[in-house]
Structure formats: structure tokens, C-alpha cells
Design a protein around this motif. Structure first.
Motif, PDB file in Angstrom:
ATOM      1  N   LEU A   1       0.835  -1.210   0.000  1.00 15.43           N
ATOM      2  CA  LEU A   1       0.000   0.000   0.000  1.00 15.43           C
ATOM      3  C   LEU A   1       0.867   1.256   0.000  1.00 15.43           C
ATOM      4  O   LEU A   1       0.557   2.239  -0.700  1.00 15.43           O
ATOM      5  N   ALA A   2       1.944   1.221   0.768  1.00 15.68           N
ATOM      6  CA  ALA A   2       2.848   2.374   0.828  1.00 15.68           C
ATOM      7  C   ALA A   2       3.486   2.641  -0.527  1.00 15.68           C
ATOM      8  O   ALA A   2       3.582   3.794  -0.966  1.00 15.68           O
ATOM      9  N   VAL A   3       3.914   1.573  -1.210  1.00 14.58           N
ATOM     10  CA  VAL A   3       4.504   1.728  -2.543  1.00 14.58           C
ATOM     11  C   VAL A   3       3.463   2.259  -3.521  1.00 14.58           C
ATOM     12  O   VAL A   3       3.746   3.145  -4.340  1.00 14.58           O
ATOM     13  N   ALA A   4       2.246   1.722  -3.435  1.00 12.71           N
ATOM     14  CA  ALA A   4       1.174   2.126  -4.352  1.00 12.71           C
ATOM     15  C   ALA A   4       0.804   3.596  -4.193  1.00 12.71           C
ATOM     16  O   ALA A   4       0.349   4.235  -5.151  1.00 12.71           O
ATOM     17  N   VAL A   5       1.005   4.148  -2.994  1.00 19.19           N
ATOM     18  CA  VAL A   5       0.688   5.564  -2.760  1.00 19.19           C
ATOM     19  C   VAL A   5       1.913   6.450  -2.969  1.00 19.19           C
ATOM     20  O   VAL A   5       1.844   7.484  -3.652  1.00 19.19           O
ATOM     21  N   ALA A   6       3.048   6.061  -2.402  1.00 19.00           N
ATOM     22  CA  ALA A   6       4.241   6.918  -2.415  1.00 19.00           C
ATOM     23  C   ALA A   6       4.858   7.063  -3.803  1.00 19.00           C
ATOM     24  O   ALA A   6       5.319   8.151  -4.168  1.00 19.00           O
ATOM     25  N   LEU A   7       4.874   5.994  -4.580  1.00 17.94           N
ATOM     26  CA  LEU A   7       5.505   6.043  -5.897  1.00 17.94           C
ATOM     27  C   LEU A   7       4.783   7.011  -6.848  1.00 17.94           C
ATOM     28  O   LEU A   7       5.422   7.909  -7.416  1.00 17.94           O
ATOM     29  N   PRO A   8       3.464   6.882  -7.034  1.00 16.36           N
ATOM     30  CA  PRO A   8       2.761   7.862  -7.891  1.00 16.36           C
ATOM     31  C   PRO A   8       2.847   9.290  -7.350  1.00 16.36           C
ATOM     32  O   PRO A   8       2.942  10.247  -8.118  1.00 16.36           O
ATOM     33  N   LEU A   9       2.817   9.419  -6.010  1.00 11.91           N
ATOM     34  CA  LEU A   9       2.896  10.743  -5.399  1.00 11.91           C
ATOM     35  C   LEU A   9       4.242  11.401  -5.686  1.00 11.91           C
ATOM     36  O   LEU A   9       4.305  12.596  -5.996  1.00 11.91           O
ATOM     37  N   ALA A  10       5.310  10.609  -5.603  1.00  5.43           N
ATOM     38  CA  ALA A  10       6.652  11.128  -5.890  1.00  5.43           C
ATOM     39  C   ALA A  10       6.784  11.517  -7.367  1.00  5.43           C
ATOM     40  O   ALA A  10       7.407  12.535  -7.693  1.00  5.43           O
ATOM     41  N   ILE A  11       6.218  10.703  -8.236  1.00  6.67           N
ATOM     42  CA  ILE A  11       6.241  11.031  -9.677  1.00  6.67           C
ATOM     43  C   ILE A  11       5.462  12.320  -9.936  1.00  6.67           C
ATOM     44  O   ILE A  11       5.899  13.178 -10.705  1.00  6.67           O
ATOM     45  N   PHE A  12       4.339  12.463  -9.244  1.00  2.00           N
ATOM     46  CA  PHE A  12       3.497  13.653  -9.421  1.00  2.00           C
ATOM     47  C   PHE A  12       4.255  14.937  -9.057  1.00  2.00           C
ATOM     48  O   PHE A  12       4.253  15.911  -9.825  1.00  2.00           O
ATOM     49  N   VAL A  13       4.925  14.936  -7.904  1.00  2.00           N
ATOM     50  CA  VAL A  13       5.582  16.176  -7.444  1.00  2.00           C
ATOM     51  C   VAL A  13       6.854  16.488  -8.225  1.00  2.00           C
ATOM     52  O   VAL A  13       7.363  17.615  -8.144  1.00  2.00           O
ATOM     53  N   THR A  14       7.380  15.518  -8.961  1.00  2.00           N
ATOM     54  CA  THR A  14       8.591  15.781  -9.750  1.00  2.00           C
ATOM     55  C   THR A  14       8.275  16.201 -11.184  1.00  2.00           C
ATOM     56  O   THR A  14       9.191  16.467 -11.965  1.00  2.00           O
ATOM     57  N   ARG A  15       6.974  16.247 -11.552  1.00  2.00           N
ATOM     58  CA  ARG A  15       6.616  16.729 -12.890  1.00  2.00           C
ATOM     59  C   ARG A  15       6.761  18.249 -12.920  1.00  2.00           C
ATOM     60  O   ARG A  15       6.407  18.925 -11.938  1.00  2.00           O
ATOM     61  N   PRO A  16       7.274  18.790 -14.011  1.00  2.00           N
ATOM     62  CA  PRO A  16       7.505  20.241 -14.101  1.00  2.00           C
ATOM     63  C   PRO A  16       6.283  21.085 -13.730  1.00  2.00           C
ATOM     64  O   PRO A  16       6.405  22.124 -13.085  1.00  2.00           O
ATOM     65  N   LYS A  17       5.090  20.646 -14.115  1.00  2.00           N
ATOM     66  CA  LYS A  17       3.877  21.423 -13.851  1.00  2.00           C
ATOM     67  C   LYS A  17       3.519  21.477 -12.361  1.00  2.00           C
ATOM     68  O   LYS A  17       2.844  22.407 -11.911  1.00  2.00           O
TER      69      LYS A  17
END
Length: 240
Positions: free
Chosen positions: A58-74
Motif C-alpha cells: 500500500l505504501a509503494v502504491a501511494v508513495a511512488l505515484p505521489l513522488a512522480i506527481f511532485v517531480t513533474r515540471p507542472k
């Protein structure tokens, strides 16, 4: 050379200490509980591994997309805010999180699971963000020059090059979780912590060690397995 020699000496000393400890524990009959109640041990072990496995996934399923989201330029402006929220959650002690979740969800498996899930998010999130940020900007520029779209750059350039850091975060989260799951018994979540706290209450080192030693061995074995997966999955050129 001196560093390699010191590393070898430390490994030898640790190996001798571990062997001596197990010899001392066996000769003093401190593992009697394991042999007296093998069925109970396997039930507790299954509960322990279930808590670790589900909460880590569950932690991977939440943290991984969240980390990808905050590293997008927008969305880079949100990184500071989300990172601080995740960091704040990790600074709260295990016991405090369990107490908080017990007040919300009551006692039982779900309470322990949710508390462990919250405590596992930070290592995965932080390592994923750090790994993506560490990708050479020249590689991204080259991918853009070749006509790669943003999602192609993410999947073919950023994530493969950040894989070592991401897997290291997952390994850290899982190993920490194995130890923290011992506290699940305090809220009726089961696991090998049952024997640890029973041993403490009864002043019985045999029961205590019968719960603690398997947790240590499980953590060491899991760490070795995940390190092996890192070696197999991650390209040698991208390892830090």
C-alpha cells in the motif's frame, strides 16, 4: 586497502558475535517456546508477514505515484508542501501513530495495518523523488531532442535511471516495517510481537527471544533478498 581490511574485520567480528549469541541462547534453552508451540509460531509468523506485506504494498502504491506527481515540471511547486506532510508523519513515533489509529479505528488488524502503512510512505517517497531528481538532465534533453513525449521520458529515461534509489527506498521501508510490526500486538494486530510482550510481562527471556530472534532473522533475510533483486533488476551503470 585499509577500508577493505576494516570492512572484513567488522564482518568477521559480527559473524563471531552472532554465532556466539545463538550458541549461548541454545545452550540456555532460550528457544524452547519455538519447539513447544510450533503451530502458534507459524500462525504468528503468518500474521506478521501479512501485515508487513500488505502495508508495504500500500505504501509503494501511494508513495511512488505521489513522488512522480511532485517531480513533474507542472507540479513542482507542490513538492515542498507534500514532502513536509510526509516528513511530519514520519517524525511521529510508532506508538503515537498506533494510539492515534486506535482512537479512530479501534483495536485489531486494520488499525495496525493502517499505522504501518503511514509509517512506510516516507522512505519510498523520499528515495523516489531523490532518484528522479538525480537523473542527468543531459539524458532528458537528449530524449526530448529525439521526440520523446513526457510519459516516454518518464518510463524510458527517468524511472530506469532512478530504479536503484527507488528499490533502496522500498527495501528500507520493508525492513523497518518488519521491526515496527512487533508493536502491532499492542493493538490486537497479532504477529510475533505477541511473544515479545508476553515475555516482557512474564519476565521470561525464552518467550521474548522466541519472538524477537525470528523478527531479526526475517529482517536480515528480506534485506538480502531485496538486495539481490536490486542487482538483478537495476543496470550496473545506473547504480549509485
Amino acid at each position: 586497502m585499509k577500508q577493505e581490511l576494516m570492512t572484513k574485520i567488522i564482518k568477521v567480528v559480527l559473524t563471531i558475535a552472532i554465532v556466539w549469541f545463538f550458541y549461548w541462547a541454545l545452550t540456555n534453552n532460550y528457544f524452547a517456546k519455538l519447539f513447544e508451540s510450533p503451530n502458534e509460531f507459524f500462525v504468528l509468523l503468518q500474521q506478521h508477514m501479512t501485515l508487513v506485506g500488505i502495508s508495504s504494498l500500500l505504501a509503494v502504491a501511494v508513495a511512488l505515484p505521489l513522488a512522480i506527481f511532485v517531480t513533474r515540471p507542472k507540479f513542482k511547486r507542490t513538492e515542498w508542501f507534500i514532502s513536509n506532510i510526509v516528513n511530519f508523519g514520519y517524525t511521529i513515533p510508532n506508538m503515537a501513530i498506533l494510539a492515534l489509529m486506535m482512537g479512530i479505528l479501534g483495536i485489531g488488524f486494520k488499525t495496525a495495518l493502517f499505522a504501518l502503512f503511514l509509517y512506510s510512505i516516507l522512505p519510498v517517497f523520499r528515495n523516489t523523488v531523490a532518484g528522479i531528481h538525480s537523473v542527468n538532465s543531459n539524458l532528458i534533453d537528449a530524449a526530448k531532442g529525439m521526440g520523446f513525449k513526457p510519459h516516454q521520458i518518464l518510463l524510458r529515461v527517468e524511472l530506469p535511471n532512478a530504479a536503484y534509489s527507488i528499490l533502496a527506498g522500498i527495501r528500507t521501508a520493508v525492513v523497518i516495517n518488519i521491526g515496527a510490526t512487533a508493536l502491532a500486538s499492542l493493538v490486537g494486530g497479532g504477529g510475533l510481537g505477541n511473544w515479545i510482550f508476553t515475555g516482557i510481562k512474564m519476565f521470561d527471556n525464552g518467550i521474548l527471544l522466541s519472538g524477537a530472534i525470528p523478527i531479526i532473522l526475517l529482517a536480515l533475510l528480506t534485506d538480502l533478498i531485496l538486495r539481490g533483486i536490486e542487482i538483478l533488476v537495476v543496470s550496473k551503470g545506473t547504480r549509485v
